[in-house]
Design an enzyme around this catalytic site. Structure first.
Site, mmCIF file in Angstrom:
data_model
loop_
_atom_site.group_PDB
_atom_site.id
_atom_site.type_symbol
_atom_site.label_atom_id
_atom_site.label_comp_id
_atom_site.label_asym_id
_atom_site.label_seq_id
_atom_site.Cartn_x
_atom_site.Cartn_y
_atom_site.Cartn_z
ATOM 1 N N HIS A 246 0.872 -1.250 -0.037
ATOM 2 C CA HIS A 246 0.024 -0.158 0.040
ATOM 3 C C HIS A 246 0.939 1.177 0.045
ATOM 4 C CE1 HIS A 246 -3.308 -2.465 2.212
ATOM 5 N NE2 HIS A 246 -3.630 -2.218 1.114
ATOM 6 N N LYS B 111 -15.536 -6.813 5.654
ATOM 7 C CA LYS B 111 -14.945 -7.944 6.990
ATOM 8 C C LYS B 111 -14.860 -6.853 8.145
ATOM 9 C CE LYS B 111 -12.261 -9.990 4.223
ATOM 10 N NZ LYS B 111 -10.863 -10.754 4.086
ATOM 11 N N ARG C 95 -2.286 -5.838 -8.172
ATOM 12 C CA ARG C 95 -1.152 -6.722 -7.963
ATOM 13 C C ARG C 95 -1.030 -7.678 -8.916
ATOM 14 N NH1 ARG C 95 -3.329 -7.997 -2.230
ATOM 15 N NH2 ARG C 95 -5.291 -7.886 -3.529
ATOM 16 N N SER D 175 -3.189 -7.654 3.052
ATOM 17 C CA SER D 175 -3.583 -7.487 4.537
ATOM 18 C C SER D 175 -3.930 -8.571 5.066
ATOM 19 C CB SER D 175 -4.665 -6.268 4.790
ATOM 20 O OG SER D 175 -4.208 -4.932 4.197
HETATM 21 O O1 PNS Z 1 -8.498 -2.394 0.583
HETATM 22 P P1 PNS Z 1 -9.892 -2.795 0.012
HETATM 23 O O2 PNS Z 1 -10.574 -3.733 0.742
HETATM 24 O O3 PNS Z 1 -9.604 -3.418 -1.322
HETATM 25 O O4 PNS Z 1 -10.693 -1.396 -0.387
HETATM 26 C C1 PNS Z 1 -11.810 -1.586 -0.852
HETATM 27 C C2 PNS Z 1 -12.815 -0.109 -0.930
HETATM 28 C C3 PNS Z 1 -12.753 0.396 0.564
HETATM 29 C C4 PNS Z 1 -11.743 0.793 -1.735
HETATM 30 C C5 PNS Z 1 -14.018 -0.153 -1.814
HETATM 31 O O5 PNS Z 1 -14.975 -1.694 -0.755
HETATM 32 C C6 PNS Z 1 -14.984 0.875 -1.597
HETATM 33 O O6 PNS Z 1 -14.794 1.786 -2.164
HETATM 34 N N1 PNS Z 1 -16.066 0.664 -0.847
HETATM 35 C C7 PNS Z 1 -16.820 1.903 -0.312
HETATM 36 C C8 PNS Z 1 -18.350 1.423 -0.704
HETATM 37 C C9 PNS Z 1 -18.588 1.856 -2.102
HETATM 38 O O7 PNS Z 1 -18.418 3.030 -2.513
HETATM 39 N N2 PNS Z 1 -19.003 0.799 -2.971
HETATM 40 C C10 PNS Z 1 -19.479 0.998 -4.481
HETATM 41 C C11 PNS Z 1 -17.850 0.904 -5.035
HETATM 42 S S1 PNS Z 1 -18.168 -0.488 -6.345
#
Ligand code: PNS
Length: 163
Positions: free
Chosen positions: A21, A45, A94, A132
């Site tokens: 990250h 989660k 990745r 993570s």
């Molecule tokens: O580190 P991660 O878990 O891959 O991050 C995912 C994240 C937090 C970027 C993604 O789940 C997100 O943007 N969640 C917010 C909810 C949202 O906007 N959902 C619609 C987008 S498809």
């Protein structure tokens, strides 16, 4: 939304932040005027670390990158972007396996907020296997995570084992 040049949001759960990250954020910050790292308050989660802990870990890991700030959001990323008038999302990729979901999210975000674009930074090969979730698993069973996460994150993971 008209584009706001030079500013991007790097969203994620960061539970906890890894060297992968940090590398993506550092490299995004090399090309941009300002990068807002946005920590999701309530990931799908149950997180190991609280929002406060995740935010502090990122702030500490990014003290050397002066054009970054760490914020947080609860709910939709597009709402955070709209409030801050940010029109660019930067995410790390990745492997091909990340691509399907990232593409879907990028397209959904653009549908929800026309003008919000997503750009991807490809992970360095040395961090391609890093996540993570795996870091938490290795640490939970007492394995070494040094070199995979910043030192203070490794210490927080070790402390978590003692809780
Ligand atoms: O580190 P991660 O878990 O891959 O991050 C995912 C994240 C937090 C970027 C993604 O789940 C997100 O943007 N969640 C917010 C909810 C949202 O906007 N959902 C619609 C987008 S498809």
């Amino acid at each position: 939304m008209s584009p706001r040049n030079g500013v991007a949001v790097c969203p994620g759960s960061f539970d906890p932040p890894t060297n992968g990250h940090i590398d993506v954020i550092e490299r995004a910050a090399r090309h941009l005027d300002h990068v807002v790292v946005a920590v999701i308050a309530n990931p799908s989660k149950e997180p190991m670390f609280s929002l406060h802990e995740r935010t502090e870990m990122l702030e500490k890991a990014l003290t050397h990158v002066s054009n970054t700030e760490v914020g947080s959001f609860d709910g939709l990323l597009v709402d955070f972007a709209r409030e801050r008038e940010i029109t660019l999302v930067v995410k790390g990729l990745r492997a091909v396996s990340d691509y399907d979901y990232e593409l879907q999210m990028a397209q959904m975000n653009a549908a929800l907020l026309p003008g919000l674009d997503t750009m991807f930074v490809t992970a360095k090969p040395e961090w391609a296997f890093l996540s993570s979730s795996l870091v938490k698993e290795v640490s939970r069973f007492g394995g070494p995570v040094d070199g995979l996460v910043p030192e203070h994150v490794a210490a927080a993971l070790a402390a978590q084992r003692g809780r």
